[in-house]
Design a protein around this motif. Structure first.
Motif, short mmCIF file in Angstrom:
data_model
loop_
_atom_site.label_atom_id
_atom_site.label_comp_id
_atom_site.label_asym_id
_atom_site.label_seq_id
_atom_site.Cartn_x
_atom_site.Cartn_y
_atom_site.Cartn_z
N LEU A 12 28.26 -24.46 81.44
CA LEU A 12 29.14 -23.78 82.37
C LEU A 12 28.39 -23.48 83.66
CD1 LEU A 12 30.73 -21.19 79.89
CD2 LEU A 12 31.65 -23.42 80.58
N ILE A 13 28.91 -23.95 84.78
CA ILE A 13 28.30 -23.69 86.09
C ILE A 13 29.37 -23.10 86.99
CG2 ILE A 13 27.13 -24.67 88.10
CD1 ILE A 13 26.05 -26.88 86.32
N GLY A 14 29.17 -21.88 87.44
CA GLY A 14 30.16 -21.21 88.28
C GLY A 14 29.58 -20.69 89.57
N HIS A 15 30.41 -20.64 90.59
CA HIS A 15 29.99 -20.15 91.90
C HIS A 15 30.79 -18.92 92.28
CE1 HIS A 15 30.51 -20.13 96.42
NE2 HIS A 15 29.19 -20.02 96.29
N SER A 16 30.13 -17.91 92.81
CA SER A 16 30.76 -16.69 93.32
C SER A 16 31.53 -15.99 92.19
CB SER A 16 31.64 -17.02 94.52
OG SER A 16 32.00 -15.85 95.23
N ALA A 17 32.84 -15.77 92.36
CA ALA A 17 33.61 -15.20 91.25
C ALA A 17 33.51 -16.09 90.02
CB ALA A 17 35.07 -15.01 91.65
N GLY A 18 33.38 -17.40 90.25
CA GLY A 18 33.19 -18.32 89.14
C GLY A 18 31.88 -18.06 88.41
N GLY A 19 30.89 -17.51 89.12
CA GLY A 19 29.64 -17.12 88.48
C GLY A 19 29.82 -15.91 87.58
N VAL A 20 30.74 -15.03 87.97
CA VAL A 20 31.08 -13.89 87.12
C VAL A 20 31.83 -14.37 85.88
CG1 VAL A 20 32.32 -11.70 86.96
CG2 VAL A 20 31.19 -12.34 89.10
N PHE A 21 32.81 -15.27 86.10
CA PHE A 21 33.59 -15.78 84.98
C PHE A 21 32.71 -16.56 84.00
CE2 PHE A 21 37.19 -16.07 88.32
CZ PHE A 21 37.32 -14.69 88.30
N ILE A 54 35.79 -5.20 90.98
CA ILE A 54 34.99 -4.08 91.48
C ILE A 54 35.37 -2.75 90.83
CG2 ILE A 54 34.48 -2.70 93.55
CD1 ILE A 54 34.68 -5.26 95.16
N LEU A 55 36.66 -2.54 90.60
CA LEU A 55 37.12 -1.21 90.22
C LEU A 55 37.64 -1.10 88.79
CD1 LEU A 55 38.96 -0.20 93.51
CD2 LEU A 55 36.65 0.38 92.79
N THR A 56 37.64 -2.17 88.03
CA THR A 56 38.14 -2.09 86.66
C THR A 56 37.06 -2.59 85.69
OG1 THR A 56 39.06 -4.32 86.35
CG2 THR A 56 40.39 -2.76 87.61
N SER A 57 37.34 -2.41 84.41
CA SER A 57 36.39 -2.86 83.38
C SER A 57 36.81 -4.20 82.79
CB SER A 57 36.31 -1.81 82.26
OG SER A 57 37.57 -1.61 81.65
N VAL A 58 37.75 -4.89 83.45
CA VAL A 58 38.24 -6.17 82.94
C VAL A 58 37.10 -7.15 82.72
CG1 VAL A 58 39.63 -8.20 83.50
CG2 VAL A 58 40.55 -5.92 83.90
N GLY A 59 36.14 -7.18 83.65
CA GLY A 59 35.04 -8.14 83.56
C GLY A 59 33.78 -7.56 82.95
N LYS A 60 33.90 -6.50 82.19
CA LYS A 60 32.72 -5.86 81.60
C LYS A 60 31.99 -6.83 80.68
CE LYS A 60 31.21 -1.68 79.20
NZ LYS A 60 31.64 -0.41 78.55
N ILE A 61 30.67 -6.84 80.79
CA ILE A 61 29.83 -7.75 80.03
C ILE A 61 28.89 -6.96 79.13
CG2 ILE A 61 27.96 -9.47 80.22
CD1 ILE A 61 29.27 -10.23 82.96
N ARG A 62 28.69 -7.44 77.92
CA ARG A 62 27.69 -6.84 77.03
C ARG A 62 26.34 -7.46 77.36
NH1 ARG A 62 27.20 -6.97 70.36
NH2 ARG A 62 25.16 -5.91 70.32
N TRP A 63 25.51 -6.72 78.07
CA TRP A 63 24.27 -7.27 78.60
C TRP A 63 23.28 -7.69 77.52
CZ3 TRP A 63 25.56 -8.38 83.22
CH2 TRP A 63 26.32 -7.51 84.00
N ASP A 64 23.29 -7.01 76.38
CA ASP A 64 22.33 -7.33 75.32
C ASP A 64 22.97 -8.18 74.21
OD1 ASP A 64 24.01 -5.43 74.26
OD2 ASP A 64 22.42 -4.18 73.39
N ASN A 65 24.01 -8.89 74.53
CA ASN A 65 24.75 -9.69 73.56
C ASN A 65 23.81 -10.66 72.83
OD1 ASN A 65 26.51 -11.41 72.19
ND2 ASN A 65 28.04 -11.36 73.81
N PRO A 66 23.68 -10.54 71.52
CA PRO A 66 22.72 -11.38 70.79
C PRO A 66 23.15 -12.84 70.65
CG PRO A 66 23.99 -10.06 69.26
CD PRO A 66 24.36 -9.58 70.63
N ILE A 67 24.40 -13.15 70.98
CA ILE A 67 24.87 -14.53 70.81
C ILE A 67 25.23 -15.19 72.14
CG2 ILE A 67 25.63 -14.26 68.42
CD1 ILE A 67 28.42 -13.70 69.43
N ARG A 68 24.77 -14.60 73.23
CA ARG A 68 25.01 -15.22 74.53
C ARG A 68 24.09 -16.42 74.74
NH1 ARG A 68 21.88 -13.11 79.20
NH2 ARG A 68 20.85 -15.09 78.75
N ALA A 69 24.65 -17.52 75.26
CA ALA A 69 23.84 -18.71 75.53
C ALA A 69 22.88 -18.45 76.70
CB ALA A 69 24.76 -19.88 75.85
N PRO A 70 21.85 -19.27 76.85
CA PRO A 70 20.92 -19.12 77.98
C PRO A 70 21.63 -19.11 79.33
CG PRO A 70 20.02 -20.64 76.36
CD PRO A 70 21.44 -20.34 75.93
N LEU A 71 21.07 -18.36 80.26
CA LEU A 71 21.71 -18.15 81.56
C LEU A 71 20.70 -18.21 82.69
CD1 LEU A 71 24.09 -17.20 83.43
CD2 LEU A 71 23.42 -14.85 82.83
#
Length: 273
Positions: A80-89, A177-194
């Motif tokens: 997965l390669i994303g730019h800008s908001a695509g980088g967030v997604f 910016i103002l909602t938790s819709v895009g909240k990420i689990r930073w220590d997610n043990p099953i997240r692929a390399p980034l």
């Protein structure tokens, strides 16, 4: 090892903005998909003249769910390669357990990360416009030339604006910016390399934000890295020299990608959490 890449565009652009990356990767033998966001699947000139009336309702959750559905149609898990908001997604999709590796280029403001001064200034035309959370917004040529593609020579601004720029939903900004819709689990043990890539001349998503995202994402046990191109702007995927960015992204992802059978489902994330 996967041979499939998904390219994820950000706000103000659609999949056409990836035409250089797509051809570059296909020439290397990869299968490349670049899905549009909902209601963005037309030529930019047509989208500017006649944006879909439902575009105003498109938000982060709808876009990410749409992208997840597109991933699940593929015969193998992609890079997965994303730019800008695509980088967030890209990061949200990785957090859902999708993809074998991810690259977030100039990632936009991300829930839980402090905004940089350039991001604040650049978001103001949307966030400072009353009712923008329920409207289709348009980027001016002046804003494009001075902030979005600030490294472009003045004589090329109109050409690139006409070729690539599309309207976007103001709701995407408010969600990001103002909602938790895009909240990420930073220590997610099953997240692929980034890999996170930023630009020192970026006036949309400050390099300081890219570094701050890295500081949070490195809490995960999987490989996490950051690269800042000090002389590149937010227009880095199209500006001259974009091939260096494209090659870095793919080479890093291929070196660190997990096996296809190691990818997981959203249910696995719930269990792990």
């Amino acid at each position: 090892m996967t041979r499939t890449i998904m390219l994820i565009h950000g706000a103000w652009l659609n999949a056409k903005s990836w035409e250089g990356f797509k051809a570059h990767y296909e020439a290397k033998g990869y299968t490349v998909v670049a899905p549009n966001w909902p209601y963005d699947d037309r030529e930019p000139a047509d989208l500017r003249a006649h944006p879909h009336p439902k575009l105003q309702d498109v938000g982060v959750k709808g876009i990410v769910d749409h992208l997840e559905a597109e991933i699940r149609k593929l015969p193998e898990q992609p890079i997965l390669i994303g730019h800008s908001a695509g980088g967030v997604f890209t990061q949200i999709l990785l957090d859902r357990g999708l993809g074998v590796a991810g690259v977030a280029i100039d990632p936009a403001p991300t829930t839980g990360v402090r905004l940089g001064i350039h991001a604040i200034v650049s978001a103001f035309p949307v966030l400072g416009s009353w009712g923008s959370w329920g409207r289709v917004m348009r980027m001016t040529r002046t804003f494009f030339g001075k902030r979005f593609a600030n490294t472009l020579p003045a004589e090329k601004v109109n050409y690139y604006y006409d070729r690539y720029i599309v309207p976007t939903a103001g709701k995407v900004y408010w969600d990001g910016i103002l909602t938790s819709v895009g909240k990420i689990r930073w220590d997610n043990p099953i997240r692929a390399p980034l890999l996170l890539i930023g630009g020192g001349l970026d006036l949309i998503a400050d390099a300081s934000m890219t570094k701050a995202i890295y500081d949070k994402q490195k809490r995960a046990p999987s490989q996490t890295a950051v690269k800042i191109f000090e002389d590149r702007s937010h227009w880095t995927c199209i500006d001259p020299g974009w091939e260096e960015v494209a090659d870095l992204a793919l080479d890093w992802a291929m070196r660190h990608a997990r096996s296809n059978d190691a990818s997981v489902t959203p249910l696995d994330i719930i269990r792990a959490g």
